[in-house]
Structure formats: structure tokens, C-alpha cells
Design a protein around this motif. Structure first.
Motif, PDB file in Angstrom:
ATOM      1  N   ILE A  33      37.077  43.148  34.742  1.00  0.00           N
ATOM      2  CA  ILE A  33      35.831  43.888  34.962  1.00  0.00           C
ATOM      3  C   ILE A  33      35.289  43.541  36.339  1.00  0.00           C
ATOM      4  N   PRO A  34      34.958  44.510  37.164  1.00  0.00           N
ATOM      5  CA  PRO A  34      34.472  44.197  38.514  1.00  0.00           C
ATOM      6  C   PRO A  34      33.089  43.564  38.501  1.00  0.00           C
ATOM      7  N   ILE A  35      32.861  42.696  39.485  1.00  0.00           N
ATOM      8  CA  ILE A  35      31.534  42.174  39.767  1.00  0.00           C
ATOM      9  C   ILE A  35      30.919  43.076  40.832  1.00  0.00           C
ATOM     10  N   ILE A  36      29.741  43.599  40.563  1.00  0.00           N
ATOM     11  CA  ILE A  36      29.027  44.414  41.544  1.00  0.00           C
ATOM     12  C   ILE A  36      27.689  43.732  41.797  1.00  0.00           C
ATOM     13  N   SER A  56      39.159  48.899  45.382  1.00  0.00           N
ATOM     14  CA  SER A  56      40.530  49.383  45.142  1.00  0.00           C
ATOM     15  C   SER A  56      41.540  48.949  46.197  1.00  0.00           C
ATOM     16  N   SER A  57      41.155  48.081  47.126  1.00  0.00           N
ATOM     17  CA  SER A  57      42.088  47.518  48.102  1.00  0.00           C
ATOM     18  C   SER A  57      42.298  46.044  47.775  1.00  0.00           C
ATOM     19  N   SER A  58      43.518  45.549  48.003  1.00  0.00           N
ATOM     20  CA  SER A  58      43.853  44.159  47.670  1.00  0.00           C
ATOM     21  C   SER A  58      43.764  43.269  48.904  1.00  0.00           C
ATOM     22  N   HIS A  73      29.158  46.580  46.249  1.00  0.00           N
ATOM     23  CA  HIS A  73      30.589  46.840  46.309  1.00  0.00           C
ATOM     24  C   HIS A  73      31.268  46.120  45.146  1.00  0.00           C
ATOM     25  N   ALA A  74      32.330  46.731  44.629  1.00  0.00           N
ATOM     26  CA  ALA A  74      33.023  46.203  43.450  1.00  0.00           C
ATOM     27  C   ALA A  74      34.091  45.192  43.850  1.00  0.00           C
ATOM     28  N   TYR A 111      33.069  46.212  58.334  1.00  0.00           N
ATOM     29  CA  TYR A 111      33.152  45.213  57.269  1.00  0.00           C
ATOM     30  C   TYR A 111      33.397  45.873  55.921  1.00  0.00           C
ATOM     31  N   GLU A 112      32.809  47.034  55.701  1.00  0.00           N
ATOM     32  CA  GLU A 112      32.968  47.699  54.409  1.00  0.00           C
ATOM     33  C   GLU A 112      34.388  48.203  54.212  1.00  0.00           C
ATOM     34  N   VAL A 113      35.094  48.477  55.323  1.00  0.00           N
ATOM     35  CA  VAL A 113      36.506  48.853  55.232  1.00  0.00           C
ATOM     36  C   VAL A 113      37.384  47.620  55.127  1.00  0.00           C
ATOM     37  N   GLN A 114      37.069  46.595  55.924  1.00  0.00           N
ATOM     38  CA  GLN A 114      37.871  45.373  56.005  1.00  0.00           C
ATOM     39  C   GLN A 114      36.925  44.175  56.039  1.00  0.00           C
TER      40      GLN A 114
END
Length: 201
Positions: A33-36, A56-58, A73-74, A111-114
């Protein structure tokens, strides 16, 4: 040591009350379960490793890796080594809303992308010095504690932006995403342009 699930979810009232908190993390349960979190988080890995799914990115975090995670963000922790240890600086949603520079930073969308990048030994020690100052200030019962903390976090965030720009992990991150270009268009033209069609184009 604080459990990361408790830190970011069950202790939400404590985080809000403190405004800025520093947590030492070692016990992170793998979960589906994601932490948001509604908070702004600065994370520094000291030892061990953790595999994280972020939007959804590792990502894999190793010693001296750092991350800036903006609110809502999840995050899902998939694998955590037994020797994993990290520090989190958690800025409450209320204090974050007051911090215009980090809230509307030119680098926010990068930052939100990487969110992840690697620190050199010297950069790592500099970041630890800032975090120690934040930890010490956060523990003081003084009238202008939050104002001092916001100033220190702002200085840290500027130093981190500088470090990140020299990190090989982030050298190829696209800096011109649609959201980034939209933000810049609003920032540069908001006093002259109020037409929605202008920004749509």
C-alpha cells in the motif's frame, strides 16, 4: 528509532504541531500500500539500501543518496536491507505552504520526475551539518523557532539544488516537461497575461 509508517502517517498530528521534525529511520516495512504524505520530505541514506516505487517509477537508494519528495506523492517500499538507516527532515504541510521558494522552486518539477541524486563525501558532510542545525533548532522552545527553521531549510534547499545540478544521476533528467514549462509561463507572464488561451498555447 521511528517506524516510517508511524512517522509519516500516525504521527501526522505531531508533525503538524512541531512544524519541522527530524527522524532517524531504520525500521521500514516492505508494503504493497503506498504512503502518501501531505508533507515536504528531505531524505538522506546513511547505510544499507532500499528499493522504492515512486509514482510508478522504481528507485534504489544507497549510502549518500538523497531525495526531495514534494507533498502528496505515492511511495512504496519494496525491499529494505537489514542495515538500512536514513534521516528524514519532514516539513509539515502548514510550514511548507509558507515557504514560497521551495513551494514554487524552478527545480520542483525536476525533483518530481527524478527525486533521487547522489552526494559526494564532502556534500554529504555539508548536508549532515545543515540537518544537525535543523534538529537542534527544532528542539528549542523559542518564540521564533519556525522562522529560523524556515530560513535554515531554505539555505539547505539551495545548497541541495546546487549539489543536485552536479550529480551524474540527474544530468539527463528532462528539465522541460509540460508542467515545468507551464509553471515558467505563468511565472514570467502572470502580470501581463490573464488569458487561459495564452497558457494553453
Amino acid at each position: 528509532m521511528e517506524n516510517i509508517q508511524n512517522t509519516l502517517l500516525l504521527d501526522n498530528d505531531k508533525i503538524t504541531e512541531m512544524g519541522v521534525s527530524v527522524f532517524e529511520i531504520s525500521d521500514v516495512p516492505a508494503r504493497k500500500i503506498p504512503i502518501i504524505s501531505p508533507h515536504y520530505i528531505i531524505s538522506v541514506c546513511h547505510s544499507g539500501s532500499i528499493d522504492v516505487e515512486y509514482e510508478s517509477s522504481s528507485f534504489q537508494f544507497f549510502p549518500h543518496d538523497m531525495a526531495i519528495v514534494y507533498p502528496n506523492h505515492a511511495l512504496i517500499a519494496h525491499r529494505v536491507s537489514p542495515d538500512y538507516r536514513a534521516t528524514l527532515v519532514v516539513v509539515s504541510a502548514d510550514v511548507y505552504a509558507q515557504m514560497g521558494r521551495i513551494n514554487f522552486s524552478d527545480t520542483r518539477f525536476s525533483y518530481e520526475v527524478q527525486p533521487q541524486f547522489h552526494l559526494t563525501e564532502s556534500q554529504y558532510q555539508d548536508v549532515l551539518s545543515f540537518i544537525d542545525a535543523i534538529r537542534r533548532t527544532a528542539s528549542l522552545n523559542m518564540k521564533n523557532r519556525i522562522e529560523i527553521l524556515m530560513t535554515t531549510i531554505d539555505i539547505l534547499s539551495q545548497a541541495v539544488d546546487f549539489f543536485r545540478n552536479t550529480s551524474p544521476i540527474t544530468a539527463t533528467v528532462p528539465n522541460k516537461s509540460l508542467s515545468y514549462r507551464f509553471y515558467n509561463a505563468v511565472f514570467e507572464n502572470c502580470h501581463q497575461q490573464r488569458n487561459v488561451q495564452f497558457y494553453a498555447q
